[in-house]
Motif scaffolding. Structure first.
Motif, PDB file in Angstrom:
ATOM      1  N   LYS A  12       0.809  -1.225   0.000  1.00 49.72           N
ATOM      2  CA  LYS A  12       0.000   0.000   0.000  1.00 49.72           C
ATOM      3  C   LYS A  12       0.842   1.274   0.000  1.00 49.72           C
ATOM      4  N   ALA A  15       0.144   3.572  -2.935  1.00 49.79           N
ATOM      5  CA  ALA A  15      -1.155   4.235  -2.776  1.00 49.79           C
ATOM      6  C   ALA A  15      -1.062   5.382  -1.774  1.00 49.79           C
ATOM      7  N   LEU A  16      -0.322   5.184  -0.677  1.00 47.90           N
ATOM      8  CA  LEU A  16      -0.196   6.249   0.315  1.00 47.90           C
ATOM      9  C   LEU A  16       0.587   7.430  -0.250  1.00 47.90           C
ATOM     10  N   TRP A  19      -1.698   9.242  -2.568  1.00 43.59           N
ATOM     11  CA  TRP A  19      -2.700   9.955  -1.783  1.00 43.59           C
ATOM     12  C   TRP A  19      -2.085  11.210  -1.160  1.00 43.59           C
ATOM     13  N   THR A  22      -1.724  13.973  -3.637  1.00 43.67           N
ATOM     14  CA  THR A  22      -3.023  14.592  -3.913  1.00 43.67           C
ATOM     15  C   THR A  22      -3.417  15.557  -2.802  1.00 43.67           C
ATOM     16  N   PHE A  79      -2.683   2.828   5.841  1.00 44.83           N
ATOM     17  CA  PHE A  79      -3.177   2.073   4.701  1.00 44.83           C
ATOM     18  C   PHE A  79      -2.777   0.614   4.878  1.00 44.83           C
ATOM     19  N   ASN A 109      -8.122   3.605   4.770  1.00 46.00           N
ATOM     20  CA  ASN A 109      -8.211   3.594   3.310  1.00 46.00           C
ATOM     21  C   ASN A 109      -8.253   5.034   2.810  1.00 46.00           C
ATOM     22  N   GLU A 110      -8.148   5.195   1.490  1.00 49.03           N
ATOM     23  CA  GLU A 110      -8.019   6.524   0.895  1.00 49.03           C
ATOM     24  C   GLU A 110      -9.232   7.415   1.136  1.00 49.03           C
ATOM     25  N   GLU A 111     -10.423   6.880   0.988  1.00 53.88           N
ATOM     26  CA  GLU A 111     -11.633   7.698   1.151  1.00 53.88           C
ATOM     27  C   GLU A 111     -11.770   8.209   2.580  1.00 53.88           C
ATOM     28  N   ALA A 114      -9.113  10.860   3.270  1.00 48.71           N
ATOM     29  CA  ALA A 114      -9.478  12.149   2.667  1.00 48.71           C
ATOM     30  C   ALA A 114     -10.507  12.876   3.527  1.00 48.71           C
TER      31      ALA A 114
END
Length: 123
Positions: A12, A15-16, A19, A22, A79, A109-111, A114
């Motif tokens: 992960k 992905a982190l 993220w 972003t 994550f 998780n990402e959602e 955020a």
């Protein structure tokens, strides 16, 4: 300014990092910690200032757990890869247990991460 820990399992980490890129502008307003390898990746691939602790299996998870228990870590973004075995599963479970016990904002998780970042004061 809020203290936030950023942690990711091996599968992960990409992905982190994505993220964090972003949400880099929002993250820059806070004090950031990360476990070793994750912190190194974030320092190398973003413009964020990160205090890198030990890697998770070498005590980084325990360091974060201590920060939670001492009231010094109100937000944990972790994550987790639910499909991979973790050699330091006991440490991970201890960190998650402490986050729950001390009512720490916890995103896995990402959602959710955020939403947590969006909910923090901008100062």
């Amino acid at each position: 300014m809020t203290t936030i820990a950023l942690v990711a399992h091996d599968q992960k980490k990409d992905a982190l990092v994505a993220w964090a890129k972003t949400h880099e502008a929002a993250l820059q307003r806070h004090t950031l910690y990360a476990t070793g390898t994750t912190g190194g990746r974030l320092q190398a691939e973003t413009n964020l200032t990160i205090t890198a602790l030990k890697s998770g299996p070498l005590g980084g998870d325990a360091q974060l757990g201590a920060m939670i228990a001492e009231g010094k870590l109100p937000v944990l973004i972790f994550f987790i890869d639910p499909l991979s075995a973790m050699p330091h599963d006991v440490d991970v479970k201890s960190l998650i247990r402490l986050a729950i016990l001390y009512d720490t904002l916890l995103a896995v998780n990402e959602e959710t991460a955020a939403a947590v970042i969006a909910s923090l004061p901008a100062t």
